[in-house]
Write a protein that holds these residues in place. Structure first.
Motif, PDB file in Angstrom:
ATOM      1  N   VAL A 129     -12.032  -8.108   1.995  1.00 44.55           N
ATOM      2  CA  VAL A 129     -11.558  -8.925   3.116  1.00 44.55           C
ATOM      3  C   VAL A 129     -12.658  -9.280   4.118  1.00 44.55           C
ATOM      4  N   PRO A 130     -13.599  -8.381   4.406  1.00 41.11           N
ATOM      5  CA  PRO A 130     -14.647  -8.777   5.357  1.00 41.11           C
ATOM      6  C   PRO A 130     -15.415 -10.032   4.940  1.00 41.11           C
ATOM      7  N   THR A 131     -15.645 -10.216   3.631  1.00 43.06           N
ATOM      8  CA  THR A 131     -16.339 -11.429   3.189  1.00 43.06           C
ATOM      9  C   THR A 131     -15.459 -12.664   3.394  1.00 43.06           C
ATOM     10  N   MET A 132     -14.145 -12.497   3.248  1.00 46.60           N
ATOM     11  CA  MET A 132     -13.227 -13.604   3.499  1.00 46.60           C
ATOM     12  C   MET A 132     -13.218 -13.961   4.984  1.00 46.60           C
ATOM     13  N   ILE A 133     -13.168 -12.932   5.811  1.00 48.92           N
ATOM     14  CA  ILE A 133     -13.187 -13.166   7.257  1.00 48.92           C
ATOM     15  C   ILE A 133     -14.480 -13.875   7.644  1.00 48.92           C
ATOM     16  N   GLY A 134     -15.588 -13.436   7.047  1.00 43.37           N
ATOM     17  CA  GLY A 134     -16.864 -14.069   7.343  1.00 43.37           C
ATOM     18  C   GLY A 134     -16.899 -15.532   6.939  1.00 43.37           C
ATOM     19  N   ALA A 135     -16.183 -15.866   5.854  1.00 44.81           N
ATOM     20  CA  ALA A 135     -16.128 -17.253   5.388  1.00 44.81           C
ATOM     21  C   ALA A 135     -15.095 -18.071   6.139  1.00 44.81           C
ATOM     22  N   GLY A 136     -14.238 -17.402   6.893  1.00 42.47           N
ATOM     23  CA  GLY A 136     -13.215 -18.104   7.665  1.00 42.47           C
ATOM     24  C   GLY A 136     -11.938 -18.392   6.907  1.00 42.47           C
ATOM     25  N   SER A 137     -11.857 -17.918   5.663  1.00 41.43           N
ATOM     26  CA  SER A 137     -10.640 -18.145   4.878  1.00 41.43           C
ATOM     27  C   SER A 137     -10.622 -17.218   3.676  1.00 41.43           C
ATOM     28  N   GLY A 138      -9.437 -17.013   3.145  1.00 42.34           N
ATOM     29  CA  GLY A 138      -9.276 -16.187   1.958  1.00 42.34           C
ATOM     30  C   GLY A 138      -7.809 -15.916   1.709  1.00 42.34           C
ATOM     31  N   VAL A 139      -7.517 -15.428   0.516  1.00 42.12           N
ATOM     32  CA  VAL A 139      -6.136 -15.149   0.127  1.00 42.12           C
ATOM     33  C   VAL A 139      -6.082 -13.808  -0.596  1.00 42.12           C
ATOM     34  N   VAL A 140      -5.117 -12.981  -0.222  1.00 41.00           N
ATOM     35  CA  VAL A 140      -4.817 -11.743  -0.944  1.00 41.00           C
ATOM     36  C   VAL A 140      -3.382 -11.840  -1.446  1.00 41.00           C
ATOM     37  N   ILE A 141      -3.193 -11.597  -2.726  1.00 40.81           N
ATOM     38  CA  ILE A 141      -1.857 -11.607  -3.320  1.00 40.81           C
ATOM     39  C   ILE A 141      -1.608 -10.240  -3.943  1.00 40.81           C
ATOM     40  N   ASN A 142      -0.562  -9.577  -3.494  1.00 39.43           N
ATOM     41  CA  ASN A 142      -0.182  -8.271  -4.035  1.00 39.43           C
ATOM     42  C   ASN A 142       0.991  -8.432  -4.988  1.00 39.43           C
ATOM     43  N   LEU A 143       1.100  -7.496  -5.918  1.00 36.95           N
ATOM     44  CA  LEU A 143       2.247  -7.480  -6.828  1.00 36.95           C
ATOM     45  C   LEU A 143       3.184  -6.359  -6.435  1.00 36.95           C
ATOM     46  N   GLY A 144       4.404  -6.747  -6.082  1.00 36.38           N
ATOM     47  CA  GLY A 144       5.447  -5.775  -5.791  1.00 36.38           C
ATOM     48  C   GLY A 144       6.328  -5.598  -7.012  1.00 36.38           C
ATOM     49  N   SER A 145       7.597  -5.331  -6.789  1.00 33.99           N
ATOM     50  CA  SER A 145       8.540  -5.210  -7.899  1.00 33.99           C
ATOM     51  C   SER A 145       9.963  -5.270  -7.363  1.00 33.99           C
ATOM     52  N   TRP A 146      10.846  -5.824  -8.165  1.00 31.85           N
ATOM     53  CA  TRP A 146      12.241  -5.914  -7.744  1.00 31.85           C
ATOM     54  C   TRP A 146      12.860  -4.538  -7.514  1.00 31.85           C
ATOM     55  N   ILE A 147      12.368  -3.504  -8.221  1.00 30.67           N
ATOM     56  CA  ILE A 147      12.989  -2.189  -8.033  1.00 30.67           C
ATOM     57  C   ILE A 147      12.480  -1.483  -6.771  1.00 30.67           C
ATOM     58  N   ALA A 148      11.631  -2.160  -5.997  1.00 31.33           N
ATOM     59  CA  ALA A 148      11.280  -1.621  -4.679  1.00 31.33           C
ATOM     60  C   ALA A 148      12.453  -1.771  -3.713  1.00 31.33           C
ATOM     61  N   ARG A 149      13.363  -2.699  -4.022  1.00 33.21           N
ATOM     62  CA  ARG A 149      14.494  -2.961  -3.128  1.00 33.21           C
ATOM     63  C   ARG A 149      15.856  -2.818  -3.780  1.00 33.21           C
ATOM     64  N   LEU A 150      15.883  -2.841  -5.093  1.00 31.18           N
ATOM     65  CA  LEU A 150      17.146  -2.667  -5.811  1.00 31.18           C
ATOM     66  C   LEU A 150      16.948  -1.503  -6.774  1.00 31.18           C
TER      67      LEU A 150
END
Length: 256
Positions: A129-150
């Motif tokens: 993330v620090p390199t993204m902040i330094g560039a002024g933009s970036g994206v992080v996508i995490n993988l969750g799961s349906w069984i986290a809530r059901l």
């Protein structure tokens, strides 16, 4: 039609098979220079070859994200060197799914699942993330799961790690969003790997009975959501968990 990820770089962990592989292929198709990562060099080479044969850009970096901060930081450093110091999109996809019941879970299993599923992406995000902040933009996508809530009767350990990743998604969106880094997550439903034997019934298939989709999903469905979140189409999307689960968590399932 313009490619939505043209000129961007992306690291997808656990991308030698299944969902991660589909995301890597989809990102490359949209113009991204993709780093495929995982433990299996042979499978990694297959993904890279598939992407390159279609005119895309891809490289493989082997990593065993065991949960140690050192392993995550080593991967980050190697990828940054390979990509000239810039990673625009990080997809935290790698995970493991031992499913003992709570009463049968020992210390070693607990620590290993939390190490791979939570600590590894935490420290990898911390490193990139620090390199993204330094560039002024970036994206992080995490993988969750349906069984986290059901909840399902087994899988308390795994589902709790995915709940942690969905919570981190919102926390990181609040922490990094003002600095130009968007953080979101995808919550897949029952997804069957393309190499699953079609003559046998997948154990998760029964969980999709009565849902709007009525069937399990393909990894490409998750990849489509990932492309959207990584692209400028989602420029106003922060801290969101997108359910790609055939309606499993959002619609009441009535037994027939």
């Amino acid at each position: 039609m313009a490619q939505r990820l043209q000129g961007r770089t992306a690291l997808i962990t656990g991308s030698t098979s299944n969902i991660g592989r589909s995301i890597a292929v989809a990102f490359a198709h949209e113009g991204a220079h993709v780093v495929v990562s995982g433990r299996d060099e042979a499978r990694g080479a297959e993904v890279v070859d598939e992407i390159r044969s279609s005119g895309g850009q891809a490289d493989f970096v082997r990593a065993d994200l065991d949960g140690s901060s050192a392993a995550s930081r080593a991967l980050a450093a190697e990828v940054l060197t390979l990509l000239g110091g810039r990673v625009d999109v990080l997809v935290n996809n790698a995970g493991i799914y031992p499913s003992p019941g709570t009463l049968d879970t020992d210390d070693e299993t607990f620590d290993r699942v939390y190490g791979v599923n939570v600590k590894a992406p935490f420290f990898l995000t911390q490193a990139l993330v620090p390199t993204m902040i330094g560039a002024g933009s970036g994206v992080v996508i995490n993988l969750g799961s349906w069984i986290a809530r059901l909840a399902v009767p087994r899988g308390s350990l795994y589902s709790s790690t995915k709940g942690a990743m969905e919570t981190l998604t919102r926390a990181w969106a609040a922490e990094f969003g003002p600095q130009g880094v968007r953080v979101n997550a995808i919550s897949p439903g029952v997804v069957v790997s393309p190499d699953w034997d079609p003559s046998t019934v997948h154990p998760g298939e029964v969980m999709m009975h009565g849902t709007p989709a009525g069937r399990s999903g393909h990894p490409d469905a998750i990849a489509g959501a990932a492309v959207y979140l990584a692209s400028d189409d989602a420029a106003f999307v922060h801290g969101t968990v997108i359910d790609v689960d055939g309606g499993r968590t959002g619609v009441a399932v009535v037994a027939g």
